[in-house]
Design a protein around this motif. Structure first.
Motif, short mmCIF file in Angstrom:
data_model
loop_
_atom_site.label_atom_id
_atom_site.label_comp_id
_atom_site.label_asym_id
_atom_site.label_seq_id
_atom_site.Cartn_x
_atom_site.Cartn_y
_atom_site.Cartn_z
N TYR A 48 -47.03 -67.51 74.62
CA TYR A 48 -48.25 -68.24 74.91
C TYR A 48 -49.34 -67.30 75.45
O TYR A 48 -49.07 -66.13 75.76
CB TYR A 48 -47.98 -69.38 75.90
CG TYR A 48 -47.11 -70.48 75.32
CD1 TYR A 48 -47.36 -70.99 74.06
CD2 TYR A 48 -46.03 -71.01 76.03
CE1 TYR A 48 -46.56 -72.00 73.51
CE2 TYR A 48 -45.23 -72.02 75.51
CZ TYR A 48 -45.51 -72.50 74.24
OH TYR A 48 -44.73 -73.49 73.70
N HIS A 102 -46.88 -76.58 70.74
CA HIS A 102 -47.31 -75.81 69.58
C HIS A 102 -48.61 -75.06 69.85
O HIS A 102 -48.96 -74.14 69.11
CB HIS A 102 -47.48 -76.72 68.36
CG HIS A 102 -46.18 -77.21 67.81
ND1 HIS A 102 -45.40 -76.45 66.96
CD2 HIS A 102 -45.50 -78.38 67.98
CE1 HIS A 102 -44.32 -77.12 66.63
NE2 HIS A 102 -44.35 -78.30 67.24
N SER A 103 -49.33 -75.45 70.87
CA SER A 103 -50.60 -74.80 71.20
C SER A 103 -50.35 -73.42 71.81
O SER A 103 -49.34 -73.19 72.48
CB SER A 103 -51.38 -75.67 72.19
OG SER A 103 -52.47 -74.97 72.72
N LYS A 104 -51.30 -72.49 71.59
CA LYS A 104 -51.20 -71.17 72.22
C LYS A 104 -51.37 -71.27 73.73
O LYS A 104 -50.89 -70.42 74.48
CB LYS A 104 -52.29 -70.24 71.64
CG LYS A 104 -51.97 -69.67 70.27
CD LYS A 104 -51.06 -68.45 70.39
CE LYS A 104 -50.91 -67.76 69.03
NZ LYS A 104 -50.06 -66.55 69.14
N PRO A 157 -50.55 -74.22 75.93
CA PRO A 157 -50.05 -75.59 76.05
C PRO A 157 -50.34 -76.20 77.41
O PRO A 157 -50.53 -75.49 78.40
CB PRO A 157 -48.54 -75.42 75.83
CG PRO A 157 -48.26 -74.04 76.30
CD PRO A 157 -49.47 -73.22 75.93
#
Length: 543
Positions: free
Chosen positions: A369, A457-459, A461
């Protein structure tokens, strides 16, 4: 009969002389006559049992002889004699309190009485002495609860029985009257707390929970107690969990004890006590050998980890997160397989979210991340793209598997409804209800997984740090569990319980589904019987 009558007359004569004497200590011969009459007829023994305590205080030089003779009456063959003698025991302490501890000790041993009238007499005698001097009385009673290592091995079973009876008496007669008996409150609550702490080295799981429940009911540790008092309770539980011991993966007793103790400590973590010692032990001793744990204990360990994760402090979260992520990846397979334990994945995702919420940038190197906190631990200059790719691919795979399972379970619910309509016997209906319950909880587990994987799934999150996700086994469903037949899975069991299904009726019809949600309905702390302790010797002796 004439001889008995003469014996009784003599006793009344001794009593009359003692009643009339201004200086009763001069009537030693009369008191000796009463003591001697305790060897006579049944009627004489009953009268002696009343008279020996009555005049006991006036003859200190005869105290040992008088008390010994009275104790023989407590073991007499005749019930009436025993009951009368037991009723007289508290009166030895009325004016000579120095004997109270010994009398309470004797009454503690007499709690094993099998006759209801006799046992009731023992209870009443003990309550009289507790009201006279609660501190001394409780101290004497608790001596029966401590370890039995100094007892005679040949009579161990007798001492074990006495111990059980004393515990039952304290639980049933003393604890409910704590507001009346524990006076002055602050002093006596502290004294009882110390007694409990001194006698926990040899208790069973049930006994330990009994004492913890009692301690937390005291004002000393109540809802308004400062954090340091709550921490005191956690330290007691830590001692029982044996956190100083090297963890042995083959010691099922220690594994069970750790799980049960951590569960017991959770409410105190929520009140501000530190969970650091438990998390440190989990991180350093248990998670590195998690794969070697017995299968039935793995899920129990993951459940309690999930439930406690939100109480972790930031420093504990940072230390624990790498091991949780490593374990999570083992469960998050990269390829679609038929056998999958969704409940374990739910546990680990829940723990991951709560730990990462406390220390978000620790997930950068673990999952790739790009969370910025301005600290050097962000490690933003390093390339962790492979970790991100690997982690999100694993998430996508479990999402596909969860959706497929939801579809299968939903279709299965329709089959259950048809089967219920066709069922005629109550046993068949109960089995179907349990199948529907398991399917419903399986649906919850899969839906929780999808809710927790979505933001990952987000860079950058947004980790879940609140309680908006309710763990699947913590919920109840009246519509499925009809008539209240469902047992809460979150309840700490104090008796033996199966870690797997509750019989054929409780299993999923599909064996793969059964394995996928193994333990969904189970309590996480296994009942331990007497497994928490080993015993040393014992022997019974009043004197």
């Amino acid at each position: 009969m004439a001889e008995d009558s003469g014996e009784i007359e003599k006793l009344y004569e001794y009593c009359e002389k003692l009643n009339e004497a201004k200086d009763k200590s001069l009537n030693k011969v009369d008191y000796e006559g009463i003591i001697a009459a305790a060897n006579g007829s049944v009627k004489a023994k009953q009268l002696a049992a009343q008279m020996i305590p009555k005049f006991f205080k006036f003859f200190p030089d005869l105290s040992e002889q008088a008390l010994d003779q009275h104790l023989y009456l407590c073991e007499d063959e005749e019930l009436g004699v025993r009951v009368q003698a037991i009723r007289g025991l508290p009166f030895f302490c009325k004016d000579t309190p120095e004997h109270l501890a010994k009398i309470v000790d004797i009454l503690g041993q007499l709690l094993v009485a099998g006759d209801n009238v006799e046992r009731d007499a023992v209870h009443k005698a003990l309550m009289m002495l507790l009201r006279q001097d609660v501190k001394t009385s409780l101290t004497a009673l608790f001596k029966h609860i401590g370890g039995l290592d100094d007892r005679n091995a040949e009579d161990l079973s007798t001492w074990e029985t006495i111990r059980e009876k004393v515990l039952c008496f304290i639980r049933d007669k003393v604890f409910p009257l704590k507001a009346e008996l524990l006076r002055p409150q602050a002093e006596m609550e502290r004294h009882v707390a110390n007694l409990v702490k001194q006698n926990l080295q040899d208790v069973t799981a049930v006994e330990f929970k009994l004492f913890i429940d009692f301690l937390k009911s005291l004002s000393l540790f109540g809802q308004n107690a400062p954090v340091e008092r709550v921490q005191e309770l956690v330290e007691i539980i830590e001692g029982q969990a044996d956190l100083d011991a090297q963890f042995n993966v083959s010691d099922g007793d220690h594994i069970d004890r750790f799980i049960s103790c951590l569960s017991m400590a959770l409410p105190f973590f929520m009140r501000g006590a530190s969970s650091s010692n438990f998390f440190s032990y989990l991180n350093k001793q248990i998670l590195p050998v998690f794969d070697k744990l017995p299968e039935e204990q793995k899920l129990s360990m993951l459940k309690i980890l999930a439930e406690c994760s939100f109480t972790a402090k930031p420093q504990d979260s940072r230390q624990l997160l790498p091991a949780v992520v490593q374990l999570l990846k083992k469960y998050l397979v990269r390829r679609k397989i038929e056998e999958m334990n969704f409940t374990s994945i739910e546990c680990l995702l829940y723990a991951f979210h709560h730990l990462a919420h406390k220390t978000p940038n620790a997930s950068n190197s673990l999952c790739g991340y790009k969370i910025v906190t301005g600290q050097t631990s962000d490690r933003l200059g390093e390339d962790f793209s492979e970790q991100y790719k690997d982690f999100t691919e694993r998430l996508s795979t479990i999402e596909d598997l969860s959706r497929a399972m939801i579809k299968k379970l939903t279709q299965g619910m329709a089959d259950h409804n048809k089967a219920m309509a066709a069922a005629k016997l109550e046993e068949e209906k109960d089995a179907i209800k349990k199948q529907k319950q398991n399917a419903t909880m399986g649906l919850r587990s899969c839906n929780n997984i999808l809710a927790m994987t979505l933001p990952l799934h987000s860079k950058v999150p947004s980790f879940i740090g609140d309680k908006k996700i309710t763990l699947s086994w913590k919920e109840t469903t009246p519509t499925v569990a009809a008539a209240g037949k469902k047992r809460s899975a979150a309840t700490l069991s104090s008796t033996s319980a199966s870690k797997k299904g509750r019989g054929a009726g409780g299993d999923f019809q599909n064996p793969l589904l059964n394995k996928a949600f193994q333990g969904l309905n189970d309590g996480r702390g296994r009942g331990r019987g007497r497994g928490w302790r080993g015993r040393g010797g014992g022997g019974r002796s009043y004197r």
